[in-house]
Design an enzyme around this catalytic site. Structure first.
Site, PDB file in Angstrom:
ATOM      1  N   ASP A 174      14.907   0.531   0.911  1.00 19.01           N
ATOM      2  CA  ASP A 174      15.716   0.414   2.132  1.00 19.01           C
ATOM      3  C   ASP A 174      16.831  -0.585   1.851  1.00 19.01           C
ATOM      4  OD1 ASP A 174      16.705   0.214   4.663  1.00 19.01           O
ATOM      5  OD2 ASP A 174      14.846  -0.325   5.634  1.00 19.01           O
ATOM      6  N   LYS A 192      17.013   5.224   0.940  1.00 22.88           N
ATOM      7  CA  LYS A 192      17.770   5.396   2.188  1.00 22.88           C
ATOM      8  C   LYS A 192      19.266   5.370   1.884  1.00 22.88           C
ATOM      9  CE  LYS A 192      14.308   3.855   5.427  1.00 22.88           C
ATOM     10  NZ  LYS A 192      13.978   3.001   6.567  1.00 22.88           N
ATOM     11  N   LYS A 214       0.821  -1.186   0.000  1.00 20.73           N
ATOM     12  CA  LYS A 214       0.000   0.000   0.000  1.00 20.73           C
ATOM     13  C   LYS A 214       0.869   1.255   0.000  1.00 20.73           C
ATOM     14  CE  LYS A 214      -3.088  -2.455   3.121  1.00 20.73           C
ATOM     15  NZ  LYS A 214      -3.480  -2.530   4.538  1.00 20.73           N
ATOM     16  N   GLY A 215       2.155   1.092   0.292  1.00 19.55           N
ATOM     17  CA  GLY A 215       3.010   2.253   0.485  1.00 19.55           C
ATOM     18  C   GLY A 215       3.074   3.201  -0.698  1.00 19.55           C
ATOM     19  N   PHE A 248      13.574   5.364  10.243  1.00 17.90           N
ATOM     20  CA  PHE A 248      12.270   4.847   9.866  1.00 17.90           C
ATOM     21  C   PHE A 248      11.320   6.015   9.677  1.00 17.90           C
ATOM     22  CE2 PHE A 248       8.238   2.688   9.991  1.00 17.90           C
ATOM     23  CZ  PHE A 248       8.523   1.541   9.255  1.00 17.90           C
ATOM     24  N   ASP A 287       7.676   3.334  -3.267  1.00 26.50           N
ATOM     25  CA  ASP A 287       7.682   4.379  -2.244  1.00 26.50           C
ATOM     26  C   ASP A 287       9.089   4.619  -1.685  1.00 26.50           C
ATOM     27  OD1 ASP A 287       7.751   1.898  -1.022  1.00 26.50           O
ATOM     28  OD2 ASP A 287       6.137   2.289   0.395  1.00 26.50           O
TER      29      ASP A 287
HETATM   30  P1  IMP Z   1      13.375  -3.057   1.374  1.00 22.47           P
HETATM   31  O1  IMP Z   1      13.005  -4.392   0.785  1.00 22.47           O
HETATM   32  O2  IMP Z   1      14.204  -3.200   2.616  1.00 22.47           O
HETATM   33  O3  IMP Z   1      14.002  -2.132   0.370  1.00 22.47           O
HETATM   34  O4  IMP Z   1      12.026  -2.418   1.902  1.00 22.47           O
HETATM   35  C1  IMP Z   1      11.099  -1.906   1.012  1.00 22.47           C
HETATM   36  C2  IMP Z   1       9.726  -1.797   1.633  1.00 22.47           C
HETATM   37  O5  IMP Z   1       9.774  -1.799   3.046  1.00 22.47           O
HETATM   38  C3  IMP Z   1       9.094  -0.484   1.232  1.00 22.47           C
HETATM   39  O6  IMP Z   1       8.366  -0.606   0.032  1.00 22.47           O
HETATM   40  C4  IMP Z   1       8.226  -0.173   2.424  1.00 22.47           C
HETATM   41  O7  IMP Z   1       6.977  -0.777   2.284  1.00 22.47           O
HETATM   42  C5  IMP Z   1       8.967  -0.784   3.591  1.00 22.47           C
HETATM   43  N1  IMP Z   1       9.836   0.197   4.251  1.00 22.47           N
HETATM   44  C6  IMP Z   1      11.178   0.301   4.194  1.00 22.47           C
HETATM   45  N2  IMP Z   1      11.627   1.326   4.932  1.00 22.47           N
HETATM   46  C7  IMP Z   1      10.525   1.898   5.459  1.00 22.47           C
HETATM   47  C8  IMP Z   1      10.330   3.047   6.319  1.00 22.47           C
HETATM   48  O8  IMP Z   1      11.253   3.769   6.738  1.00 22.47           O
HETATM   49  N3  IMP Z   1       9.030   3.323   6.632  1.00 22.47           N
HETATM   50  C9  IMP Z   1       7.972   2.582   6.212  1.00 22.47           C
HETATM   51  N4  IMP Z   1       8.117   1.523   5.408  1.00 22.47           N
HETATM   52  C10 IMP Z   1       9.385   1.179   5.037  1.00 22.47           C
END
Ligand code: IMP
Length: 187
Positions: A113, A141, A53-54, A162, A110
């Site tokens: 990370d 990030k 949903k982000g 976060f 969105d």
């Molecule tokens: P990744 O797989 O670690 O890159 O995380 C990606 C997903 O994790 C994003 O699409 C978000 O849904 C969630 N996410 C990562 N960091 C944050 C944050 O700081 N706040 C809220 N959701 C996050």
């Protein structure tokens, strides 16, 4: 007492939260990204694919900033089942409703990370043989992201904190906040 920069104005902002991007700054950047995509994809009728949903708030704004014919579709993916820690597990809950074969696809994400989610999705979508596939992430990030594929369009690079608001949640709350707000990490 709340620290300087804390979101003290509205009761629905998180306790101890710090606004790191104001709605106006986000709007200006999203508008510029829309113009860039419009130039790059002229004549190619791209398909903007976002991750629920982000990504919904970003998609809603970006699609109105893209001033060429295009379509949108969504996927529902789960990566952070609870709390603020990455589970490292990507689950597809709802798939796309259209074929992307021979389409020019732009993944509208969105936040990147670790990059695990994006890497997984990219591989999965590439296997469906789109004409091209690029990535537009609103937020990246600063941490080292060994797992992340290259990002073609990036809105902002932000510290490794976060964040919530503008579609992003903590346990499903705060998605509606117009600003991007960093919250204290929970253990
Ligand atoms: P990744 O797989 O670690 O890159 O995380 C990606 C997903 O994790 C994003 O699409 C978000 O849904 C969630 N996410 C990562 N960091 C944050 C944050 O700081 N706040 C809220 N959701 C996050």
């Amino acid at each position: 007492m709340k620290p300087a920069g804390a979101a003290a104005l509205r009761a629905d902002y998180p306790e101890g939260g710090e606004v790191i991007l104001r709605a106006e700054a986000i709007a200006a950047r999203v508008s510029a990204l829309g113009e860039e995509i419009s130039r790059d994809y002229a004549g190619r009728d791209p398909l903007l694919v976002t991750i629920m949903k982000g990504g919904i708030v970003f998609l809603a704004d970006l699609m109105r900033a893209v001033q060429i014919p295009h379509q949108v579709d969504i996927m529902v993916v789960s990566t952070y089942p609870q709390g603020t820690r990455s589970s490292g597990v990507v689950r597809i809950l709802t798939d796309l409703s259209v074929s992307i074969e021979k389409r020019h696809v732009i993944i509208v994400e969105d936040i990147v990370d670790t990059g695990l989610t994006l890497n997984y999705l990219r591989e999965m979508l590439l296997a469906r043989r789109p004409a091209s596939l690029t990535i537009c992430a609103l937020l990246e990030k600063e941490r080292h992201r060994a797992a992340s594929p290259p990002l073609d369009y990036v809105g902002f690079r932000i510290p490794d904190r976060f964040v919530v608001g503008y579609g992003l949640d903590a346990d499903e709350f705060y998605r509606h906040l117009p600003d991007l707000v960093a919250i204290p990490e929970r253990t």
